[in-house]
Design a protein around this motif. Structure first.
Motif, PDB file in Angstrom:
ATOM      1  N   LEU A   6      29.223 -12.628 -13.434  1.00  0.00           N
ATOM      2  CA  LEU A   6      27.798 -12.666 -13.097  1.00  0.00           C
ATOM      3  C   LEU A   6      26.926 -12.812 -14.339  1.00  0.00           C
ATOM      4  N   SER A   7      27.166 -11.997 -15.340  1.00  0.00           N
ATOM      5  CA  SER A   7      26.328 -12.080 -16.544  1.00  0.00           C
ATOM      6  C   SER A   7      26.585 -13.376 -17.312  1.00  0.00           C
ATOM      7  N   LEU A   8      27.839 -13.790 -17.430  1.00  0.00           N
ATOM      8  CA  LEU A   8      28.150 -15.020 -18.168  1.00  0.00           C
ATOM      9  C   LEU A   8      27.585 -16.256 -17.455  1.00  0.00           C
ATOM     10  N   CYS A   9      27.751 -16.319 -16.140  1.00  0.00           N
ATOM     11  CA  CYS A   9      27.245 -17.477 -15.396  1.00  0.00           C
ATOM     12  C   CYS A   9      25.723 -17.504 -15.373  1.00  0.00           C
ATOM     13  N   ARG A  10      25.093 -16.340 -15.320  1.00  0.00           N
ATOM     14  CA  ARG A  10      23.625 -16.302 -15.378  1.00  0.00           C
ATOM     15  C   ARG A  10      23.153 -16.926 -16.689  1.00  0.00           C
ATOM     16  N   ARG A  11      23.792 -16.551 -17.795  1.00  0.00           N
ATOM     17  CA  ARG A  11      23.385 -17.078 -19.102  1.00  0.00           C
ATOM     18  C   ARG A  11      23.649 -18.585 -19.193  1.00  0.00           C
ATOM     19  N   ILE A  12      24.798 -19.027 -18.715  1.00  0.00           N
ATOM     20  CA  ILE A  12      25.116 -20.459 -18.759  1.00  0.00           C
ATOM     21  C   ILE A  12      24.127 -21.240 -17.898  1.00  0.00           C
ATOM     22  N   GLY A  13      23.839 -20.745 -16.695  1.00  0.00           N
ATOM     23  CA  GLY A  13      22.870 -21.406 -15.825  1.00  0.00           C
ATOM     24  C   GLY A  13      21.491 -21.477 -16.459  1.00  0.00           C
ATOM     25  N   ASP A  14      21.075 -20.360 -17.093  1.00  0.00           N
ATOM     26  CA  ASP A  14      19.776 -20.345 -17.777  1.00  0.00           C
ATOM     27  C   ASP A  14      19.731 -21.361 -18.911  1.00  0.00           C
ATOM     28  N   LEU A  15      20.818 -21.439 -19.678  1.00  0.00           N
ATOM     29  CA  LEU A  15      20.863 -22.391 -20.795  1.00  0.00           C
ATOM     30  C   LEU A  15      20.820 -23.838 -20.311  1.00  0.00           C
ATOM     31  N   LEU A  16      21.534 -24.132 -19.232  1.00  0.00           N
ATOM     32  CA  LEU A  16      21.501 -25.490 -18.686  1.00  0.00           C
ATOM     33  C   LEU A  16      20.076 -25.857 -18.271  1.00  0.00           C
ATOM     34  N   CYS A  17      19.358 -24.899 -17.698  1.00  0.00           N
ATOM     35  CA  CYS A  17      17.947 -25.147 -17.329  1.00  0.00           C
ATOM     36  C   CYS A  17      17.084 -25.334 -18.562  1.00  0.00           C
ATOM     37  N   GLU A  18      17.238 -24.430 -19.540  1.00  0.00           N
ATOM     38  CA  GLU A  18      16.436 -24.514 -20.768  1.00  0.00           C
ATOM     39  C   GLU A  18      16.631 -25.838 -21.481  1.00  0.00           C
ATOM     40  N   LYS A  19      17.860 -26.344 -21.462  1.00  0.00           N
ATOM     41  CA  LYS A  19      18.195 -27.584 -22.164  1.00  0.00           C
ATOM     42  C   LYS A  19      17.982 -28.822 -21.284  1.00  0.00           C
ATOM     43  N   LYS A  20      17.443 -28.596 -20.072  1.00  0.00           N
ATOM     44  CA  LYS A  20      17.211 -29.682 -19.117  1.00  0.00           C
ATOM     45  C   LYS A  20      18.494 -30.466 -18.847  1.00  0.00           C
ATOM     46  N   ALA A  21      19.579 -29.711 -18.641  1.00  0.00           N
ATOM     47  CA  ALA A  21      20.890 -30.316 -18.406  1.00  0.00           C
ATOM     48  C   ALA A  21      21.456 -29.905 -17.051  1.00  0.00           C
ATOM     49  N   GLN A  22      20.571 -29.715 -16.070  1.00  0.00           N
ATOM     50  CA  GLN A  22      21.030 -29.316 -14.741  1.00  0.00           C
ATOM     51  C   GLN A  22      21.787 -30.425 -14.024  1.00  0.00           C
ATOM     52  N   ASP A  23      21.761 -31.642 -14.578  1.00  0.00           N
ATOM     53  CA  ASP A  23      22.528 -32.725 -13.969  1.00  0.00           C
ATOM     54  C   ASP A  23      24.024 -32.570 -14.233  1.00  0.00           C
ATOM     55  N   ILE A  24      24.397 -31.680 -15.140  1.00  0.00           N
ATOM     56  CA  ILE A  24      25.812 -31.367 -15.364  1.00  0.00           C
ATOM     57  C   ILE A  24      26.240 -30.417 -14.255  1.00  0.00           C
ATOM     58  N   CYS A  25      27.274 -30.781 -13.527  1.00  0.00           N
ATOM     59  CA  CYS A  25      27.779 -29.932 -12.454  1.00  0.00           C
ATOM     60  C   CYS A  25      28.468 -28.707 -13.070  1.00  0.00           C
ATOM     61  N   PHE A  26      27.992 -27.529 -12.719  1.00  0.00           N
ATOM     62  CA  PHE A  26      28.489 -26.269 -13.262  1.00  0.00           C
ATOM     63  C   PHE A  26      29.342 -25.580 -12.210  1.00  0.00           C
TER      64      PHE A  26
END
Length: 139
Positions: free
Chosen positions: A72-92
Motif C-alpha cells: 500500500l505505501s509503496l504503490c501509493r508513492r509510485i502512483g503519486d510519482l507517475l502523476c507528478e511526472k505526468k507519466a500516467q500513460d505508463i500502465c502500472f
C-alpha cells in the motif's frame, strides 16, 4: 519499406526491502520468451528510482513485485510519482502477496491491475499485450 513495430517494453522492479525475486525473474524470462523487451531494475529500489527508470526507458508497462506487505505505501508513492511526472500513460501493475481486500484501494492509487501469486504467465502476457495495443492505438 514496411515499418517494424516496436516490441512491448516492460520494466519490472522490486521496491522496498523485500529480497525475494524468484517470481519476478521467472516472469521476466517468460515475457522475453513472449517477444517483449524487459528491463529488470533489480531489488531494493526506491519508488523514485523505479519511476525514473520507467520514464527514461519509455516503457509501456511498469510492474512491481512486492512480497513484504508494504504494497500500500509503496504503490501509493509510485502512483503519486507517475502523476507528478505526468507519466500516467505508463500502465502500472503490481504482483506478489496482495490481499484481495487491498485491491480496490490499490486501484485508487493508479494501479491498473493486480496479479497475485496464483496468476498465470499466460494471463499476464495476454494483459500486457492488450495494454500495449490499446496504448499504441492512442498515439
Amino acid at each position: 519499406m514496411e515499418k517494424k513495430e516496436r516490441k512491448i517494453r516492460v520494466l519490472l522492479g522490486k521496491p522496498g526491502l523485500c529480497g525475494h525475486d524468484r517470481g519476478v525473474l521467472i516472469l521476466a524470462m517468460a515475457l522475453r520468451d513472449a517477444g517483449m523487451e524487459v528491463i529488470y531494475s533489480g531489488r531494493h529500489n526506491s519508488p523514485e528510482q523505479i519511476v525514473g527508470a520507467a520514464i527514461q526507458e519509455d516503457v509501456d508497462i511498469l510492474g512491481v513485485s512486492i512480497l513484504s506487505g508494504a504494497h500500500l505505501s509503496l504503490c501509493r508513492r509510485i502512483g503519486d510519482l507517475l502523476c507528478e511526472k505526468k507519466a500516467q500513460d505508463i500502465c502500472f501493475v503490481v504482483g506478489g502477496f496482495i490481499p484481495d481486500e487491498d485491491v480496490p484501494e490499490l486501484k485508487t492509487m493508479g494501479v491498473q491491475e493486480v496479479f497475485g501469486v496464483t496468476s498465470s504467465i499466460k494471463d499476464i502476457t495476454g494483459y500486457f499485450s492488450q495494454v500495449a495495443k490499446n496504448r499504441r492505438s492512442k498515439d
